[in-house]
Scaffold this motif. Structure first.
Motif, short mmCIF file in Angstrom:
data_model
loop_
_atom_site.label_atom_id
_atom_site.label_comp_id
_atom_site.label_asym_id
_atom_site.label_seq_id
_atom_site.Cartn_x
_atom_site.Cartn_y
_atom_site.Cartn_z
N PRO A 130 32.03 -4.30 -3.24
CA PRO A 130 33.14 -4.01 -1.96
C PRO A 130 33.10 -5.03 -0.98
O PRO A 130 32.30 -5.16 0.19
CB PRO A 130 32.04 -2.75 -1.41
N GLU A 155 41.57 -1.66 -0.79
CA GLU A 155 40.25 -1.42 -0.56
C GLU A 155 39.41 -1.18 -1.74
O GLU A 155 39.79 -1.04 -2.77
CB GLU A 155 39.98 -0.29 0.49
N PRO A 158 35.17 3.75 -3.63
CA PRO A 158 33.96 4.25 -3.35
C PRO A 158 32.73 4.05 -4.34
O PRO A 158 33.00 4.28 -5.76
CB PRO A 158 34.23 5.78 -3.01
N ALA A 162 29.02 8.05 -3.92
CA ALA A 162 29.93 8.65 -2.51
C ALA A 162 29.86 10.07 -2.61
O ALA A 162 29.70 10.81 -3.47
CB ALA A 162 31.50 8.03 -2.91
N THR A 163 30.01 10.58 -1.29
CA THR A 163 30.14 12.20 -1.05
C THR A 163 31.44 12.71 -1.30
O THR A 163 32.45 11.86 -1.41
CB THR A 163 29.38 12.45 0.22
N GLU A 166 33.64 11.54 1.49
CA GLU A 166 34.03 10.08 1.34
C GLU A 166 35.30 10.16 0.28
O GLU A 166 36.20 9.27 0.91
CB GLU A 166 33.18 9.13 0.96
N TRP A 167 35.40 10.87 -0.58
CA TRP A 167 36.49 10.87 -1.47
C TRP A 167 37.71 11.39 -0.76
O TRP A 167 38.69 11.12 -0.92
CB TRP A 167 36.21 11.72 -2.72
N LEU A 170 39.26 9.21 1.53
CA LEU A 170 39.96 8.00 0.85
C LEU A 170 41.37 8.61 0.35
O LEU A 170 42.35 8.01 0.71
CB LEU A 170 39.12 7.61 -0.41
N CYS A 308 32.71 11.21 9.88
CA CYS A 308 33.38 9.79 9.90
C CYS A 308 33.17 8.84 11.35
O CYS A 308 32.84 7.85 11.20
CB CYS A 308 34.96 9.95 9.84
#
Length: 405
Positions: A130, A155, A158, A162-163, A166-167, A170, A308
């Protein structure tokens, strides 16, 4: 590691006017399209607004699906599986369909070219280390070939741990970017396939698990026959890629907006109707480092928003809606919150998600309305906002206004 070509089980004919025909190989439905028709099919799905996961299936992928029930279920329920290798192409031919082999870089380039004509934009996700450079590299390569290509964002994908939040964040960033074609490249085929299916379930767009397409795209410009070209040509191409990479850094929607905020010396962004925080996350990635106050009245999105913003000391969250304070849906007046959210001398930019709500917010700002240097809202305005001038759009579907003078 090599695998035998999976057994072909025959093909299925769709109803007239339906999707392309499929051939079943090792229990997985493959659609044997040639590269150009495959690109056209991706554009068709994107224009239709479909939520589609598209998978390039090589021999290894089909063999892995035979002993990985999760991968097999994923591919069986996919919107489109394309044969990505000689083995699957031969299997498709033995099933009675024309032989077809879809190569990742070719599919990417063919689709970008077709998407230009359709006015579609792209989002690039790389399943690599990343770093910003890894995310920028495939974008630069695309812009060398197609300078007018619309790349809405790039980008890293994840991580494996990733939780769900987080998805979801995105998917929200992809939605905010306006991209209709999302390319997932890099290492780890199983990870790409899983990401494509997961994101398609969160936001309607076309998600392509494109294998090592990004790396191979770069190698086409830097290895093989390319190395035998004159040194001057190779140097000029490296210059073009560097220029395209730099051009992209100032080209994406959030990058352009962050540059506008920097030019206007904005110190504070008020994000009214912030939802889960994708807007501010995009600004942060683009380089905005000023303060942010987000407003979100709905408890569910506000919980995601708080998570966030938790690691960002310059980002505050308040459980209000902004407006003129009139009626049950009037929201809180900004002038009543002014001392709590602003500091003396700060230059203010306000982003609203509700089209046509600008006047109500400015009425609620009262005597402080002139302190709102800029506004951003969804949709087009039929008439200009008094005292403000529109600037060229930076985020698809939005209008950005700055106070005259």
């Amino acid at each position: 590691m090599s695998h035998a070509i999976p057994r072909t089980e025959g093909h299925q004919e769709p109803p007239a006017g339906g999707p392309p025909r499929t051939v079943r190989c090792a229990g997985i439905p493959l659609t044997p399209l040639a590269p150009a028709p495959a690109a056209e099919e991706l554009v068709r799905l994107a224009l239709r607004g479909a939520a589609a996961d598209v998978h390039l299936c090589g021999t290894d992928t089909l063999a892995d699906a035979g002993h990985a029930p999760g991968l097999q279920r994923l591919l069986r329920s996919a919107a489109l599986n394309l044969p990505a290798g000689r083995g699957p192409a031969r299997a498709a031919r033995s099933g009675g369909r024309p032989a077809a082999q879809v190569y990742g870089p070719d599919l990417l380039l063919d689709t970008v070219r077709a998407a230009q004509r359709a006015g579609l934009s792209h989002y690039l996700l790389t399943a690599e280390v990343p770093t910003g450079e890894v995310a920028e590299l495939p974008t630069a390569e695309l812009l060398v070939r197609y300078p007018d290509a619309r790349v809405a964002g790039a980008e890293p994908l994840p991580g494996r741990a990733a939780t769900a939040e987080e998805w979801a964040a995105l998917a929200a960033r992809i939605r905010e970017s306006g991209a209709r074609l999302v390319w997932i490249g890099g290492s780890g085929a199983a990870r790409q396939h899983s990401a494509a299916a997961r994101l398609a379930a969160l936001h309607p767009a076309v998600y392509v698990a494109a294998g090592p397409a990004f790396a191979l795209l770069h190698e086409r410009a830097g290895s093989g026959r390319w190395k035998r070209w004159p040194a001057g040509v190779r140097s000029y191409a490296r210059f073009l890629r560097a220029a395209a990479r730099e051009r992209h850094r100032g080209r994406g929607p959030y990058r352009e907006l962050a540059q506008l905020l920097a030019d206007a010396e904005i110190d504070l962004v008020l994000d009214a109707g912030a939802d889960a925080g994708a807007y501010v996350a995009g600004l942060r990635r683009a380089g905005y480092r000023g303060r942010v106050v987000s407003f979100e009245v709905l408890p569910g999105p506000r919980e995601q928003l708080l998570r966030c913003a938790a690691g960002d000391p310059g980002w505050s969250v308040l459980p209000y809606a902004l407006g003129d304070g009139n009626g049950p849906d009037g929201g809180h007046r900004l002038d009543a919150l002014w001392d709590a959210v602003t500091a003396p001398g700060e230059r203010l930019f306000v982003r609203l998600r509700a089209p046509g709500h600008e006047e109500r917010l400015l009425d609620g700002a009262g005597l402080y309305a002139s302190e709102c240097v800029g506004l951003q809202t969804r949709g087009e305005r039929g008439d200009p906002l008094p005292g403000y001038t529109a600037v060229p759009p930076t985020v698809p579907g939005d209008v950005v206004l700055f106070r005259r003078g």
